[in-house]
Design a protein around this motif. Structure first.
Motif, PDB file in Angstrom:
ATOM      1  N   ARG A 155       0.829  -1.355  -0.058  1.00 59.81           N
ATOM      2  CA  ARG A 155       0.231   0.017  -0.004  1.00 59.81           C
ATOM      3  C   ARG A 155       0.951   1.319   0.151  1.00 59.81           C
ATOM      4  NH1 ARG A 155      -3.936  -2.101   3.028  1.00 59.81           N
ATOM      5  NH2 ARG A 155      -2.381  -1.755   4.861  1.00 59.81           N
ATOM      6  N   ARG A 179      -8.592 -10.390   1.890  1.00 54.49           N
ATOM      7  CA  ARG A 179      -8.070  -8.944   2.070  1.00 54.49           C
ATOM      8  C   ARG A 179      -6.589  -9.259   1.392  1.00 54.49           C
ATOM      9  NH1 ARG A 179      -9.910  -8.559   7.687  1.00 54.49           N
ATOM     10  NH2 ARG A 179     -11.739  -7.367   7.594  1.00 54.49           N
ATOM     11  N   THR A 182      -4.216  -3.763  -2.510  1.00 53.26           N
ATOM     12  CA  THR A 182      -4.368  -2.571  -1.718  1.00 53.26           C
ATOM     13  C   THR A 182      -5.339  -2.732  -0.584  1.00 53.26           C
ATOM     14  OG1 THR A 182      -6.571  -2.227  -3.292  1.00 53.26           O
ATOM     15  CG2 THR A 182      -4.146  -1.164  -3.955  1.00 53.26           C
ATOM     16  N   GLY A 184      -4.941  -5.071   1.487  1.00 52.90           N
ATOM     17  CA  GLY A 184      -4.318  -6.047   2.410  1.00 52.90           C
ATOM     18  C   GLY A 184      -4.322  -5.839   3.862  1.00 52.90           C
TER      19      GLY A 184
ATOM     20  N   LYS B  60     -14.216   1.221  -6.104  1.00 50.71           N
ATOM     21  CA  LYS B  60     -13.494  -0.063  -5.398  1.00 50.71           C
ATOM     22  C   LYS B  60     -14.773  -0.877  -5.165  1.00 50.71           C
ATOM     23  CE  LYS B  60      -9.402  -0.152  -3.335  1.00 50.71           C
ATOM     24  NZ  LYS B  60      -8.487  -0.049  -2.084  1.00 50.71           N
ATOM     25  N   GLU B 317     -11.646  -0.450   7.223  1.00 48.83           N
ATOM     26  CA  GLU B 317     -10.506  -1.098   6.648  1.00 48.83           C
ATOM     27  C   GLU B 317      -9.214  -1.014   7.938  1.00 48.83           C
ATOM     28  OE1 GLU B 317      -9.621  -2.635   3.847  1.00 48.83           O
ATOM     29  OE2 GLU B 317     -11.766  -2.309   2.947  1.00 48.83           O
ATOM     30  N   ALA B 392      -4.156   2.122   5.602  1.00 47.34           N
ATOM     31  CA  ALA B 392      -5.460   1.604   4.860  1.00 47.34           C
ATOM     32  C   ALA B 392      -6.491   2.555   5.008  1.00 47.34           C
ATOM     33  CB  ALA B 392      -5.955   0.329   5.850  1.00 47.34           C
ATOM     34  N   GLU B 395      -5.742   4.741   2.092  1.00 45.24           N
ATOM     35  CA  GLU B 395      -6.096   4.029   0.569  1.00 45.24           C
ATOM     36  C   GLU B 395      -7.589   4.201   0.570  1.00 45.24           C
ATOM     37  OE1 GLU B 395      -4.260   2.672  -1.793  1.00 45.24           O
ATOM     38  OE2 GLU B 395      -5.965   2.122  -2.697  1.00 45.24           O
TER      39      GLU B 395
END
Lengths: 260, 450
Positions: A155, A179, A182, A184, B60, B317, B392, B395
């Motif tokens: 990432r 997962r 991106t 993960g 996404k 996330e 995360a 992202e």
């Protein structure tokens, strides 16, 4: 593995290696990560790569200090490292630790340290492509392997393909976790968490990640980071699956496959 | 005619009130630290076009992305219709663009109608998703109370808007077919040409005219209400997503913001001869080490806090949140906004108690503001200590918000200014300081190389 020369020794002979192998604290001191260090060094030696280490002149890159908020400590370590690296006129660095990789690549330039920095999975892939390293034996052929994206290689630095290409070269059957890439999930060690107890919660992050890895039914979990390696191994142990599922760094997988 | 006068008064009031509110938001964002905008503007435009306008990151997860797109495009295109409404309202005309645009007008309004219908479906689905399906990220602790209501309110507003559009157009269609005076032929609109007769067929012209006006005014008033509601709502993202994506940092994700003051000080420590003499390095203002309050964060972080629409993709996330820790990146953004609002209210009160002669805070700000509170009254230590810096949340954000940057600034304040932080980190710091390695070991660093 033959003994690796240090930059100082080579400099005394007036020589400069093709690449500096940055070992990092985990690779130097952690028993499990040391095995990865030796495996990677062995691969470099068999590929005939001209490389050296800094030995005792290497310091922590400062990643955990900076992310914990201790900028003073980070600056002390980073500036010292930059001074050493610049003294040896280092051009190219390879490291098996994505945290060292990120700091050397992204955080040293502003401090006057400009180097070409590659992660060991990228370097190994290049050696394979150039034919300097060959994968024979095929002991992982058709074996179910799952791959854990470390945050700082994936990432943060956008490298998802090189490690997967290595697994492909092994002819392994790559099964992705729920997962991945991106999305993960972190192993739980980053941001200096490695050195502290978890905050109160329902579960440890590494156990959550290990459960995802186990769900794939893979017998091997491939990793690219010494911290992930420890965290996921501990997670697998917590689920009492350490006898069925092994956690390896990609360098170890390539070496154990009989690369020469 | 009385209508244009009422319209002009209502319009000026709505825009006037909105102006005051948006000015306040701009002021609040600029409470933050200056931060230069670096990197090529071509890349910034690209980010804005792809991420804000093109909603690249929304896709996404394509199911919510499609429905969100319906509402978004309907919203954008309805604004074209609004131009006509403004002109009609102020001049007393009826559908002033219908004649000059001819067939294109029919096409345009039909297009808006189809999108409005899709937006209606999307709105119903979103209401169901929020209230019936229990998507976990909509029901985290930080969503209790106002944030949850806020999310529903805008969806109800959307329904009102759509009712307005179709009453207006539907009644107009029937009036046109009756040949009523002043309702010129526009051609059949895609939805209201059948929806109009179905709902309003058989009504007399007088009633239809009232329905048409009701729809028209409802449309106008809901839009004006939106405009004034946005500044107190999470829905401000429909405007701020554009500047926020444009101003998003272009530096590599893995690069934490450097602290030049500390860099210089450490450089001077390591090489005293090369250091500038102390008089030269006298800084006029005290450098900010991390952040304990909104004043010490970059204006970009504050803009991001106003941009956050509380969708919770970051929190969904976050490895810490997934495993039951208190940290929620969305809550960090909400807390920054709430704190900004509190500070803003206090500043506007001009109460001298908020501007004491000698501020108690360890990191003063240029306004001399001190209410005895800071961000740590909103964000607990436990939250910031749980972060793994995995990115995360960064992202996941569809509008390029970076909650991690704020968490790291808070950590810096804790370590550098307060000298506190998790006690577990003390051995790490000691080892790094004394042996330059993350663990204190008795063996040399290269013992493995023997």
């Amino acid at each position: 593995m033959n003994r690796i020369p240090t930059m100082a020794e080579l400099a005394a002979e007036g020589r400069q290696p093709e690449v500096l192998f940055w070992v990092g604290c985990a690779g130097s001191f952690d028993d499990r990560a040391q095995r990865v260090t030796r495996a990677f060094a062995e691969l470099l030696q068999s590929a005939g790569v001209d490389f050296a280490i800094l030995g005792q002149e290497e310091s922590c890159t400062g990643d955990p200090a900076r992310r914990a908020g201790n900028e003073f400590l980070f600056q002390m370590l980073a500036q010292q490292n930059v001074a050493v690296l610049n003294m040896y006129e280092v051009k190219k660095i390879v490291t098996a630790c994505p945290h060292c990789f990120n700091t050397l690549k992204n955080e040293y330039p502003v401090l006057g340290g400009n180097y070409e920095v590659v992660h060991h999975t990228q370097f190994l892939l290049q050696l394979l492509k150039e034919g300097r390293l060959k994968v024979e034996g095929g002991s992982f052929k058709g074996k179910k392997i799952t791959y854990h994206d470390s945050c700082y290689l994936g990432r943060v630095n956008g490298e998802y393909e090189a490690p997967r290409a290595l697994l492909e070269a092994l002819d392994a059957d790559l099964v992705e976790m729920k997962r991945c890439r991106t999305n993960g999930l972190c192993c739980g060690a980053g941001g200096a968490q490695m050195w502290k107890e978890d905050e109160p919660g329902d579960k440890r992050i590494n156990v959550e990640r290990a459960e995802e890895a186990l769900e794939t039914g893979a017998s091997v979990v491939a990793s690219n980071c010494p911290f992930c390696l420890t965290m996921i191994s501990d997670g697998v142990k917590a689920k009492d699956k350490q006898d069925e599922v092994m956690v390896y760094d990609l360098a170890e997988l390539i070496l154990n496959n009989g690369a020469r | 005619m009385i209508q244009p006068i009422v319209f002009i008064v209502v319009t000026i009031t709505a825009f006037g009130l909105a102006f005051v509110q948006y000015k306040r938001i701009r002021r609040n964002v600029l409470l933050g630290q200056d931060e230069a905008i670096e990197g090529p503007s071509s890349e910034r435009w690209r980010n804005m076009l792809l991420v804000a306008f093109g909603q690249k990151k929304m896709f996404k997860n394509w199911i919510p992305a499609i429905f969100h797109l319906f509402i978004y495009v309907a919203f954008l295109l309805t604004q074209i219709e609004l131009i006509e409404i403004l002109v009609d309202g102020a001049t007393g005309h009826h559908r002033i663009f219908a004649e000059p645009l001819g067939g294109f007008y029919t096409f345009l309004i039909s297009f808006i109608e189809i999108l409005s219908l899709l937006a209606f479906v999307a709105t119903i689905i979103f209401l169901a998703r929020r209230n019936l399906l229990k998507v976990p990220r909509f029901h985290k602790p930080e969503m209790k109370g106002w944030p949850f209501k806020d999310a529903n309110l805008i969806l109800y507003g959307e329904i009102l808007l759509i009712i307005g559009i179709f009453s207006m157009n539907g009644a107009d269609m029937v009036l046109q077919s009756m040949g009523a005076e002043g309702y010129h032929q526009t051609g059949a609109f895609a939805v209201s040409s059948w929806l109009g007769p179905t709902l309003f067929g058989g009504l007399d012209a007088g009633t239809l005219m009232v329905i048409e006006r009701f729809g028209w005014w409802l449309h106008v008033l809901v839009v004006y209400a939106f405009l004034n509601y946005l500044p107190i709502s999470k829905h401000l993202h429909i405007l701020l997503a554009f500047p926020n994506t444009y101003f998003a940092r272009l530096t590599p994700r893995g690069q934490m913001k450097n602290m030049p003051e500390i860099q210089k000080e450490v450089a001077a420590m390591m090489n005293p001869e090369a250091a500038p003499s102390s008089t030269e390095s006298q800084e006029e203002t005290m450098p900010v080490f991390g952040a304990s309050d909104v004043f010490h964060l970059s204006w970009r972080d504050l803009l991001a806090a106003y941009t956050c629409t509380e969708c919770g993709r970051c929190t969904a996330e976050c490895p810490a949140n997934i495993t039951g820790k208190k940290l929620s990146p969305r809550k960090i953004m909400m807390d920054v906004r709430d704190r900004m609002e509190e500070v803003s209210k206090n500043i506007d009160s001009k109460d001298p108690k908020f501007f004491p002669e000698s501020p108690q805070t360890m990191l003063p700000n240029k306004l001399g503001y001190d209410d005895g509170k800071n961000l740590f009254d909103y964000i607990s230590r436990e939250e910031i200590h749980a972060c793994t810096t995995c990115n995360a949340c960064v992202e996941a954000c569809p509008v390029l918000i970076n909650p991690l940057d704020i968490i790291l600034q808070l950590r810096r304040y804790e370590i550098l200014v307060e000298s506190s932080g998790p006690s577990d980190w003390l051995p790490l710091f000691n080892s790094l300081e004394n042996s330059q390695s993350a663990w204190a070991m008795s063996t040399p660093r290269d013992a493995w190389n023997q």
